[in-house]
Enzyme design. Structure first.
Site, PDB file in Angstrom:
ATOM      1  N   ASP A  51       5.716   7.825  12.225  1.00 11.51           N
ATOM      2  CA  ASP A  51       4.599   7.655  13.152  1.00 11.51           C
ATOM      3  C   ASP A  51       4.443   8.897  14.023  1.00 11.51           C
ATOM      4  O   ASP A  51       3.329   9.403  14.226  1.00 11.51           O
ATOM      5  CB  ASP A  51       4.858   6.417  14.013  1.00 11.51           C
ATOM      6  CG  ASP A  51       3.777   6.195  15.064  1.00 11.51           C
ATOM      7  OD1 ASP A  51       2.597   6.213  14.707  1.00 11.51           O
ATOM      8  OD2 ASP A  51       4.131   6.018  16.248  1.00 11.51           O
ATOM      9  N   GLU A 111       4.155   4.952   7.065  1.00 11.65           N
ATOM     10  CA  GLU A 111       4.799   5.712   8.137  1.00 11.65           C
ATOM     11  C   GLU A 111       6.266   5.983   7.797  1.00 11.65           C
ATOM     12  O   GLU A 111       6.761   7.095   8.003  1.00 11.65           O
ATOM     13  CB  GLU A 111       4.694   4.949   9.450  1.00 11.65           C
ATOM     14  CG  GLU A 111       3.295   4.898  10.026  1.00 11.65           C
ATOM     15  CD  GLU A 111       3.204   4.108  11.313  1.00 11.65           C
ATOM     16  OE1 GLU A 111       2.288   4.376  12.120  1.00 11.65           O
ATOM     17  OE2 GLU A 111       4.041   3.209  11.516  1.00 11.65           O
TER      18      GLU A 111
END
Length: 248
Positions: free
Chosen positions: A66, A133
């Site tokens: 992320d 992610e």
């Protein structure tokens, strides 16, 4: 193009690496990192939860990925739009790497195949975006920032995202809801219903959006602003102001 390899297993490292290379554009070095990236937290054993030993699921990689996605996308936009202000860049980044966008990218890359091969049986849309992610986090640990940046820009942003189309899309649902309330002489407010930390120590917010004091919708996310945006979108859809559209 859909890859047809349902008739054999990805359990052997050789096949697993071969299929990964088709997505990455290079041969990965540490296959175990990628296997962890596709191991959802629901597969964590009871013994592991009790002992609290080093986790073998993808939550930590998700956290790392992320941050890397935000960093690379921010630089990409900073260079692509040299005359735009911070507000425009922030909104564009949000459009490009929000949960819905990542869910779709993961689906295009067919990451669900890897999830199933690593044991996942029920795959939600949110799981797809989270896995992407984690996948980025694994790439970073495997080959470093420079090659991860190349992968994100060339294998993700340029291949699956039309930035020129996004320029005309208004995804600031909180702003849209505020505009609606002003036109209709209504009062919009937000209430934090819950604020806690997940098992991997990430903050989580549950937000309710209220119209004239009456709750319309609730949503959760890792930041208060994102949760407010999600709740606002749900409220707009519920009121018929916004039509929900999903494109794959």
């Amino acid at each position: 193009m859909v890859r047809k390899f349902f008739n054999y297993t990805l359990s052997t490292d050789k096949v697993f690496v071969r299929e990964l290379a088709k997505i990455l554009g290079f041969i990965p070095n540490n296959v175990h990192l990628y296997k962890r990236a596709f191991t959802h937290k629901s597969l964590t054993s009871k013994e592991e939860k009790i002992s609290k030993r080093y986790p073998t699921n993808n939550e930590r990689l998700e956290f790392l990925g992320d941050a890397i996605l935000d960093s690379v996308t921010a630089e990409y936009l900073f260079r692509k739009y040299p005359t735009q202000d911070e507000g425009f860049l922030t909104q564009m980044r949000s459009k490009m790497v929000n949960r819905k966008a990542l869910n779709k990218i993961a689906a295009h890359m067919e990451l669900d195949i890897f999830l199933r091969q690593l044991g996942a049986t029920r795959i939600s849309q949110t799981m797809m975006g989270n896995t992407f992610e984690a996948f980025v986090g694994a790439v970073y640990l495997d080959v470093g920032y420079k090659r991860t940046k190349h992968f994100i820009i060339n294998r993700m942003l340029r291949q699956y995202i039309d930035v020129h189309e996004l320029e005309t899309v208004n995804t600031n649902y909180k702003s849209q809801l505020l505009e609606y309330s002003q036109k209709n002489q209504k009062t919009i407010s937000y209430d934090v219903l819950d604020h806690y930390r997940t098992k991997n120590n990430r903050e989580r917010f549950k937000i309710a959006v209220l119209l004239d004091g009456k709750a319309l919708a609730t949503a959760e996310d890792y930041s208060k602003k994102s949760a407010e945006q999600k709740a606002s979108e749900k409220a707009l859809i519920q009121m018929g102001v916004l039509i929900k559209k999903e494109k794959l």
